[in-house]
Design a protein around this motif. Sequence first.
Motif, mmCIF file in Angstrom:
data_model
loop_
_atom_site.group_PDB
_atom_site.id
_atom_site.type_symbol
_atom_site.label_atom_id
_atom_site.label_comp_id
_atom_site.label_asym_id
_atom_site.label_seq_id
_atom_site.Cartn_x
_atom_site.Cartn_y
_atom_site.Cartn_z
ATOM 1 N N THR A 9 -23.406 -16.466 -16.396
ATOM 2 C CA THR A 9 -23.435 -16.958 -15.018
ATOM 3 C C THR A 9 -22.105 -17.576 -14.607
ATOM 4 O OG1 THR A 9 -24.500 -18.956 -15.884
ATOM 5 C CG2 THR A 9 -25.934 -17.312 -14.852
ATOM 6 N N ARG A 11 -20.713 -20.369 -13.986
ATOM 7 C CA ARG A 11 -20.644 -21.416 -12.954
ATOM 8 C C ARG A 11 -20.611 -20.873 -11.529
ATOM 9 N NH1 ARG A 11 -19.958 -26.016 -15.963
ATOM 10 N NH2 ARG A 11 -18.709 -25.803 -17.825
ATOM 11 N N ARG A 12 -21.107 -19.692 -11.313
ATOM 12 C CA ARG A 12 -21.150 -19.087 -9.980
ATOM 13 C C ARG A 12 -22.453 -19.499 -9.305
ATOM 14 N NH1 ARG A 12 -17.335 -14.828 -10.042
ATOM 15 N NH2 ARG A 12 -15.558 -15.798 -11.067
ATOM 16 N N THR A 13 -22.400 -20.570 -8.534
ATOM 17 C CA THR A 13 -23.593 -21.185 -7.956
ATOM 18 C C THR A 13 -24.413 -20.208 -7.120
ATOM 19 O OG1 THR A 13 -22.436 -23.294 -7.933
ATOM 20 C CG2 THR A 13 -24.430 -23.152 -6.623
ATOM 21 N N THR A 14 -23.767 -19.375 -6.333
ATOM 22 C CA THR A 14 -24.499 -18.412 -5.507
ATOM 23 C C THR A 14 -25.318 -17.472 -6.379
ATOM 24 O OG1 THR A 14 -22.783 -18.512 -3.814
ATOM 25 C CG2 THR A 14 -24.275 -16.632 -3.725
ATOM 26 N N SER A 15 -24.719 -16.974 -7.444
ATOM 27 C CA SER A 15 -25.426 -16.065 -8.363
ATOM 28 C C SER A 15 -26.559 -16.784 -9.079
ATOM 29 C CB SER A 15 -24.456 -15.498 -9.395
ATOM 30 O OG SER A 15 -23.458 -14.720 -8.769
ATOM 31 N N ILE A 16 -26.312 -18.021 -9.488
ATOM 32 C CA ILE A 16 -27.340 -18.796 -10.187
ATOM 33 C C ILE A 16 -28.545 -19.021 -9.275
ATOM 34 C CG2 ILE A 16 -27.857 -21.011 -11.291
ATOM 35 C CD1 ILE A 16 -24.751 -21.096 -11.929
ATOM 36 N N LYS A 17 -28.290 -19.386 -8.022
ATOM 37 C CA LYS A 17 -29.394 -19.618 -7.074
ATOM 38 C C LYS A 17 -30.163 -18.341 -6.787
ATOM 39 C CE LYS A 17 -27.671 -23.839 -4.979
ATOM 40 N NZ LYS A 17 -27.133 -24.487 -3.793
ATOM 41 N N ASP A 39 -24.252 -24.923 -19.200
ATOM 42 C CA ASP A 39 -24.486 -25.979 -18.209
ATOM 43 C C ASP A 39 -25.231 -25.444 -16.986
ATOM 44 O OD1 ASP A 39 -23.168 -27.747 -19.864
ATOM 45 O OD2 ASP A 39 -21.303 -27.708 -18.713
ATOM 46 N N ASP A 40 -25.076 -24.172 -16.697
ATOM 47 C CA ASP A 40 -25.768 -23.573 -15.557
ATOM 48 C C ASP A 40 -27.279 -23.622 -15.738
ATOM 49 O OD1 ASP A 40 -23.230 -23.019 -14.609
ATOM 50 O OD2 ASP A 40 -23.296 -20.902 -15.196
ATOM 51 N N LEU A 43 -29.096 -26.574 -13.921
ATOM 52 C CA LEU A 43 -29.469 -26.321 -12.525
ATOM 53 C C LEU A 43 -30.723 -25.452 -12.471
ATOM 54 C CD1 LEU A 43 -28.972 -26.422 -9.465
ATOM 55 C CD2 LEU A 43 -27.376 -24.499 -9.743
ATOM 56 N N ALA A 131 -23.210 -12.898 -12.734
ATOM 57 C CA ALA A 131 -22.087 -13.292 -11.887
ATOM 58 C C ALA A 131 -20.874 -12.368 -11.939
ATOM 59 C CB ALA A 131 -21.644 -14.710 -12.250
#
Length: 162
Positions: A9, A11-17, A39-40, A43, A131
């Motif tokens: 992932t 740290r790609r927040t859009t992909s994680i969400k 760490d992802d 979240l 990601a």
Amino acid sequence: MLIAVVSDTHRRTTSIKQAIAIIGKAKPDKVIHLGDNMDDADLMEAMLGMEVITVPGNCDYSAEKDFKVIEAGHLKIFATHGHAYGVKRGLHELAKAAKDKGCHIALYGHTHIASEDSSDGILTFNPGSAAEPRGGQKPTIGFVEIRGNKTGFRFAGIDAGR
């Protein structure tokens, strides 16, 4: 039993969400994050309200072992990022490690390429990268479904604004 599998992932927040939304709709029994970045998973845990099992990748700074053996009904799953088993060169080392631990399935990431295969009697599954996919693929996560004596794998695409 349904298991969601996420890797790479980065740290790609859009992909994680996006991954969280897909996983939330699927309502899996377990969620596994195969590293880069562990760490992802924090979240993911907070938003899903369930434990996310993690293993460290080559981009993670962790003292944890590079694999976990996970019970899934009557099967055992070997979960690893894959860098320590040379998965970019082939799956033989990964399959041997899984077999040595009495596992039936080996989950791995690291290559950023979604695939399912078998090696030395071990089912192998890479969910791809949520990601940063490679090989012309789109971002994906994966699902492992175990029903009785049958095991199936499927991929779910992520539209992360690409």
